[in-house]
Write an enzyme that holds these catalytic residues in place. Structure first.
Site, PDB file in Angstrom:
ATOM      1  N   HIS A 141      43.738-132.216  10.451  1.00 42.73           N
ATOM      2  CA  HIS A 141      43.002-130.863   9.553  1.00 42.73           C
ATOM      3  C   HIS A 141      43.206-131.723   8.189  1.00 42.73           C
ATOM      4  O   HIS A 141      43.171-133.161   7.631  1.00 42.73           O
ATOM      5  CB  HIS A 141      43.566-129.445   9.811  1.00 42.73           C
ATOM      6  CG  HIS A 141      43.601-128.877  10.962  1.00 42.73           C
ATOM      7  ND1 HIS A 141      42.154-128.217  11.149  1.00 42.73           N
ATOM      8  CD2 HIS A 141      44.522-129.211  11.785  1.00 42.73           C
ATOM      9  CE1 HIS A 141      42.595-127.876  12.341  1.00 42.73           C
ATOM     10  NE2 HIS A 141      43.145-128.673  12.868  1.00 42.73           N
ATOM     11  N   GLU A 149      49.142-125.324   8.950  1.00 40.70           N
ATOM     12  CA  GLU A 149      48.911-125.870   9.841  1.00 40.70           C
ATOM     13  C   GLU A 149      48.857-127.518   9.177  1.00 40.70           C
ATOM     14  O   GLU A 149      49.296-128.406   9.428  1.00 40.70           O
ATOM     15  CB  GLU A 149      47.802-126.106  11.020  1.00 40.70           C
ATOM     16  CG  GLU A 149      47.985-127.079  12.236  1.00 40.70           C
ATOM     17  CD  GLU A 149      47.205-127.157  13.433  1.00 40.70           C
ATOM     18  OE1 GLU A 149      47.016-128.454  13.282  1.00 40.70           O
ATOM     19  OE2 GLU A 149      45.674-126.122  13.215  1.00 40.70           O
ATOM     20  N   GLU A 153      50.911-130.950  20.214  1.00 36.76           N
ATOM     21  CA  GLU A 153      50.330-130.116  20.165  1.00 36.76           C
ATOM     22  C   GLU A 153      52.155-129.165  19.453  1.00 36.76           C
ATOM     23  O   GLU A 153      52.937-128.958  20.413  1.00 36.76           O
ATOM     24  CB  GLU A 153      49.807-128.997  20.718  1.00 36.76           C
ATOM     25  CG  GLU A 153      48.364-129.027  21.079  1.00 36.76           C
ATOM     26  CD  GLU A 153      47.796-128.268  19.379  1.00 36.76           C
ATOM     27  OE1 GLU A 153      48.129-127.909  18.503  1.00 36.76           O
ATOM     28  OE2 GLU A 153      46.960-128.819  19.607  1.00 36.76           O
ATOM     29  N   HIS A 183      48.616-132.047  15.163  1.00 33.16           N
ATOM     30  CA  HIS A 183      48.604-131.460  14.995  1.00 33.16           C
ATOM     31  C   HIS A 183      49.612-129.590  15.082  1.00 33.16           C
ATOM     32  O   HIS A 183      50.503-130.274  16.485  1.00 33.16           O
ATOM     33  CB  HIS A 183      47.609-130.510  15.974  1.00 33.16           C
ATOM     34  CG  HIS A 183      46.060-131.413  15.824  1.00 33.16           C
ATOM     35  ND1 HIS A 183      44.768-130.753  14.839  1.00 33.16           N
ATOM     36  CD2 HIS A 183      45.323-131.891  15.947  1.00 33.16           C
ATOM     37  CE1 HIS A 183      43.860-131.472  15.192  1.00 33.16           C
ATOM     38  NE2 HIS A 183      44.816-132.469  15.876  1.00 33.16           N
TER      39      HIS A 183
END
Length: 221
Positions: free
Chosen positions: A10, A24, A146, A79
């Site tokens: 992101h 995030e 993650e 992430h």
């Protein structure tokens, strides 16, 4: 010289998941920065390229295009999860993969989860596969991590620990990359000079106490 492509997920106008006062893209950035620092501090024999050095907006296609054009040897995408769960999981592509992809996931998953468990029990959500763009379109071994759930209160408490949990998780990502690529340890040269009567800032307290007129410094090769 091995080439590492570090993808901080992101960024810019794409915040990623949000919850418990966290965003995030900011967490991904911090983990990536700790990964980069640890690699530069403790390993040699590599070059590193980042998808975003700061808070830039970088589209998925741009990320894989950069890695592919550069000829990266490994692609790591960082992430944080969301959606009502808890714990850690990792992903490789759900299509045709190589033994190197599998080895990369095995190493990264074990190293990161082990480090996280130093902060209390972390649920192992498993080594998974998915049709994520960065895994599908990258032409080198690629893994996506993650790192806990931003919308879980307990996970978020750990994600707010910037100088403890996030730092150690970043270091774990670095160790996994180094192990996968077989990176050599960083080597340092000790530079010594004699300056009679000088008052130079001392780096090695004990040595300087024994030899007060010697100046010593460390330089990475």
């Amino acid at each position: 010289m091995k080439k590492i492509f570090l993808d901080k997920g992101h960024g810019g106008t794409d915040p990623g998941a949000q919850g418990n006062g966290l965003v995030e893209k900011d967490i991904n950035y911090l983990i990536g920065e700790h990964t980069k620092w640890y690699l530069n501090k403790y390993y040699s024999g590599f070059q590193l390229m980042e998808s975003r050095p700061g808070n830039e907006t970088v589209f998925l296609q741009e990320r894989t295009d950069m890695a592919n054009a550069w000829g990266a040897d490994v692609f790591l995408s960082i992430h944080v999860n969301s959606g009502g769960g808890t714990g850690f999981e990792s992903f490789i592509y759900n299509g045709t993969v190589t033994n190197e992809d599998i080895a990369l996931q095995n190493i990264a998953h074990a190293e990161i989860l082990s480090t996280m468990n130093n902060y209390g029990f972390i649920r192992d959500r498993g080594k998974k596969v998915a049709n994520f763009h960065v895994l599908r379109e990258s032409r080198m071994p690629a893994v996506l991590t993650e790192n806990l759930f931003i919308d879980d209160v307990n996970d978020a408490a750990k994600l707010k620990d910037k100088d403890g949990f996030l730092q150690d998780v970043g270091h774990a990502h670095a160790r996994a990359l180094a192990q996968f690529l077989g990176l050599p340890d960083a080597k340092y040269d000790i530079v010594i000079g004699y300056f009679p009567g000088s008052q130079i800032d001392k780096s090695f307290d004990q040595a300087q106490a024994a030899f007060p007129n010697w100046s010593m410094s460390v330089k990475k090769r």
